[in-house]
Design a protein around this motif. Structure first.
Motif, mmCIF file in Angstrom:
data_model
loop_
_atom_site.group_PDB
_atom_site.id
_atom_site.type_symbol
_atom_site.label_atom_id
_atom_site.label_comp_id
_atom_site.label_asym_id
_atom_site.label_seq_id
_atom_site.Cartn_x
_atom_site.Cartn_y
_atom_site.Cartn_z
ATOM 1 N N TRP A 133 13.602 3.203 12.609
ATOM 2 C CA TRP A 133 12.682 3.925 11.544
ATOM 3 C C TRP A 133 11.854 5.095 11.725
ATOM 4 N N GLY A 203 0.313 2.199 3.575
ATOM 5 C CA GLY A 203 1.380 1.926 4.317
ATOM 6 C C GLY A 203 2.046 1.068 3.225
ATOM 7 N N SER A 204 3.166 0.944 3.205
ATOM 8 C CA SER A 204 3.839 -0.454 2.119
ATOM 9 C C SER A 204 4.260 -1.421 2.755
ATOM 10 N N GLN A 205 3.788 -1.207 4.654
ATOM 11 C CA GLN A 205 3.779 -2.558 4.965
ATOM 12 C C GLN A 205 2.006 -3.255 4.074
ATOM 13 N N TYR A 229 14.623 -6.759 5.910
ATOM 14 C CA TYR A 229 13.432 -6.379 6.691
ATOM 15 C C TYR A 229 12.515 -7.280 6.999
ATOM 16 N N PHE A 273 18.399 -2.497 3.583
ATOM 17 C CA PHE A 273 18.013 -2.672 5.215
ATOM 18 C C PHE A 273 18.208 -4.374 5.525
ATOM 19 N N ASP A 301 11.280 -2.166 -2.560
ATOM 20 C CA ASP A 301 11.089 -1.913 -1.465
ATOM 21 C C ASP A 301 11.891 -0.469 -1.088
ATOM 22 N N TYR A 303 12.129 1.897 0.400
ATOM 23 C CA TYR A 303 11.460 2.847 1.812
ATOM 24 C C TYR A 303 11.368 4.450 2.744
ATOM 25 N N THR A 331 6.785 4.413 0.509
ATOM 26 C CA THR A 331 5.686 4.961 1.560
ATOM 27 C C THR A 331 5.983 6.542 2.025
ATOM 28 N N SER A 333 5.319 7.277 4.938
ATOM 29 C CA SER A 333 5.945 7.071 6.599
ATOM 30 C C SER A 333 6.684 7.807 6.900
ATOM 31 N N LYS A 334 8.220 7.470 6.444
ATOM 32 C CA LYS A 334 9.355 8.483 6.487
ATOM 33 C C LYS A 334 9.335 9.827 6.274
ATOM 34 N N ARG A 341 0.196 6.291 7.407
ATOM 35 C CA ARG A 341 -1.053 4.943 6.946
ATOM 36 C C ARG A 341 -1.097 5.499 5.591
HETATM 37 C C1 LIG Z 1 12.917 -1.385 4.935
HETATM 38 C C2 LIG Z 1 11.183 -0.897 5.491
HETATM 39 N N1 LIG Z 1 10.389 -1.109 4.493
HETATM 40 C C3 LIG Z 1 9.146 -0.552 4.885
HETATM 41 C C4 LIG Z 1 8.402 0.256 5.805
HETATM 42 C C5 LIG Z 1 7.294 -0.075 6.126
HETATM 43 O O1 LIG Z 1 7.061 1.568 6.284
HETATM 44 P P1 LIG Z 1 4.914 1.058 6.176
HETATM 45 O O2 LIG Z 1 4.125 0.089 6.602
HETATM 46 O O3 LIG Z 1 4.819 2.073 7.973
HETATM 47 O O4 LIG Z 1 4.902 2.339 5.145
HETATM 48 C C6 LIG Z 1 9.213 -0.656 6.987
HETATM 49 C C7 LIG Z 1 9.424 0.405 8.282
HETATM 50 O O5 LIG Z 1 10.377 0.694 8.894
HETATM 51 C C8 LIG Z 1 10.953 -0.147 7.004
HETATM 52 O O6 LIG Z 1 12.213 -0.263 7.721
#
Ligand SMILES: Cc1ncc(COP(=O)(O)O)c(C=O)c1O
Length: 480
Positions: A133, A203-205, A229, A273, A301, A303, A331, A333-334, A341
């Motif tokens: 990740w 973040g997408s979380q 995931y 994922f 999602d 991601y 997100t 993040s990647k 965040r």
């Molecule tokens: C499939 C997937 N979705 C969402 C996320 C969440 O990422 P973040 O909260 O950093 O945006 C991850 C994090 O590794 C992920 O692997």
């Protein structure tokens, strides 16, 4: 001023002695720490309602005994290097005390679930970690990012822009960023939306968490990919919803569950994922039809879809239909770095107010400075340039991984899911692999924890984005 110590004016112990005792005990019991500034004698006397000379006398004694030190022009501080032989004893007492208290605290159903499904692990130091990740943080243009933050700090700060600093205007996100994200997604992912439909999250979380909370009740049925995931699975399970595992084949998620009562469906169509399958167009249309018939909300999602190694990224499911409710989740993040965040949701108009309210309730809004800097980063084309560069770099690392596996494992390693993304799924029938990796200090990620129920054996995720080609080759050689 918050009173750090207390005194009892009616006690028989003299006040000077009480002040002295309070500081001395506080330091010995580690309530006060080395280097901590102590209030001036005037401040402390005022807050305790006693004479300043009482405090001064106590301070003089503490300084004489080495508990406090004065620094010219800076004030008085707790001494940083006290040679106190009773400190370890105290530490031990604290540890025993917290251990003794821990089992007595009853947890909610959610808390208990998290205890048994905990994926936060410390990163092993000095190991080769095929993390699936992490982007390559050494390649991010941090100097440029710092400049943008500084520019925004000057622009946003103080009285010239008070609106930006208030409480209530930004729960859905910084408006210029919502506009930039809408344009970016239209351009790169064929997402169809207005900026009003874009909500900025931590973040997408957090996007997944808020979505689960506003859409699901206990016992609602949620169809999730299996494997899935774990971050998504956990937030859906936290609502008390019933998770229905849907199998994945070479075309993506299969809608085999024939019941009519599926409230929500979670899917990663661009790059499943963890298996890495890209959902075929036929399966996408089937999925939309399935959701429409049942009035099911699809959570898409997306991601890591930016990293596609052959041809342009596949368009998002969101853009294929306007008569199915789709919550699209993404997100930075990647494509940038996880500590930023910042993620986003693109949601149907009717969900905007309730999700905005949910975000407000969760944490008000995502910090503005980073949102403003990100707006500039995107508007000036830096994001897309960085993604292009990383795609090339990760593409070469992906090749290096495949070559290394061929070299050290030959046909014993079956690699799949690498048309896109930042990791490969590798099937490796080798019962000694984990033990060998442990011995060789290589961190492996079994795919088993992504499965609901029984997982097929010998599946591993090999992230390649955060490791150089040299380290990838070395890691595979070590376990080969
Ligand atoms: C499939 C997937 N979705 C969402 C996320 C969440 O990422 P973040 O909260 O950093 O945006 C991850 C994090 O590794 C992920 O692997």
């Amino acid at each position: 001023m918050r009173t750090l110590i207390t005194v009892d004016q009616n006690a028989s112990t003299p006040l000077t002695q009480q002040v002295y005792n309070a500081w001395r005990h506080g330091i010995l019991q580690q309530r006060f720490f080395g280097g901590q500034r102590v209030p001036s004698s005037r401040e402390l006397a005022q807050s305790l309602g006693i004479a300043r000379s009482t405090v001064t006398t106590a301070y003089e004694q503490l300084i004489a005994e080495g508990y406090l030190v004065t620094k010219q022009g800076a004030g008085t501080f707790v001494c940083s290097n006290l040679p106190m032989h009773n400190l370890p004893k105290r530490r031990a007492t604290l540890a025993t005390r917290s251990r003794a208290l821990a089992p007595a605290i009853p947890l909610s159903d959610f808390g208990r679930q998290l205890q048994s499904d905990n994926h936060i692990r410390p990163q092993p130091k000095g190991w080769i970690d095929f993390s699936h990740w992490d982007p390559d943080l050494t390649q991010f243009p941090f100097a440029l990012w710092k400049q943008l933050l500084q520019q925004q700090l000057r622009r946003l700060g103080g009285s010239n822009n008070p609106l930006l600093l208030d409480y209530s205007s930004h729960a859905a996100g910084y408006w210029p960023l919502r506009c930039e994200v809408a344009k970016y997604l239209a351009r790169t992912r064929a997402v169809v939306c207005k900026p009003e439909q874009v909500l900025i999250t931590n973040g997408s979380q957090q996007g997944l968490d808020l979505t689960a909370r506003v859409l699901l009740n206990a016992n609602d049925k949620v169809l999730i990919e299996n494997p899935c995931y774990s971050g998504a699975r956990q937030v859906f399970a936290a609502t008390g919803a019933k998770l229905l595992p849907a199998a994945i084949d070479e075309q993506g998620l299969r809608c085999d569950y024939s019941g009519k009562d599926v409230r929500l469906l979670f899917v990663t169509p661009s790059h499943q994922f963890p298996l890495g399958v890209s959902m075929s167009l036929a399966r996408r249309l089937e999925l939309l039809h399935y959701a429409k018939q049942r009035n099911t909300v699809i959570v898409e999602d997306d991601y890591d879809s930016e990293f596609r190694y052959h041809g342009p990224p596949l368009p998002a499911l969101q853009g294929l239909s306007d008569d199915v409710a789709i919550v699209y989740c993404g997100t930075f993040s990647k494509v940038m770095f996880p500590a930023l965040r910042i993620g986003y949701l693109v949601v149907p108009d009717s969900l905007v107010p309730v999700l905005t309210q949910a975000k407000w309730l969760a944490d008000r809004y995502t910090p503005l400075l980073e949102q403003a800097a990100l707006t500039e980063f995107m508007a000036a084309g830096h994001l897309e340039r960085h993604v292009r560069r990383m795609r090339k770099l990760y593409g070469a690392r992906r090749e290096a991984l495949v070559t290394a596996f061929q070299q050290h494992f030959g046909a014993a390693a079956v690699i799949s899911g690498i048309d896109a993304g930042m990791h490969a799924l590798v099937q490796l029938k080798d019962n000694m692999l984990l033990a060998r990796a442990e011995q060789a200090k290589v961190k492996l990620r079994p795919a088993a924890q992504s499965y609901l129920g029984k997982a097929p054996p010998h599946q591993y995720l090999f992230g390649f984005s955060s490791l150089s080609e040299r380290v990838i080759k070395e890691g595979i050689k070590r376990i080969g």
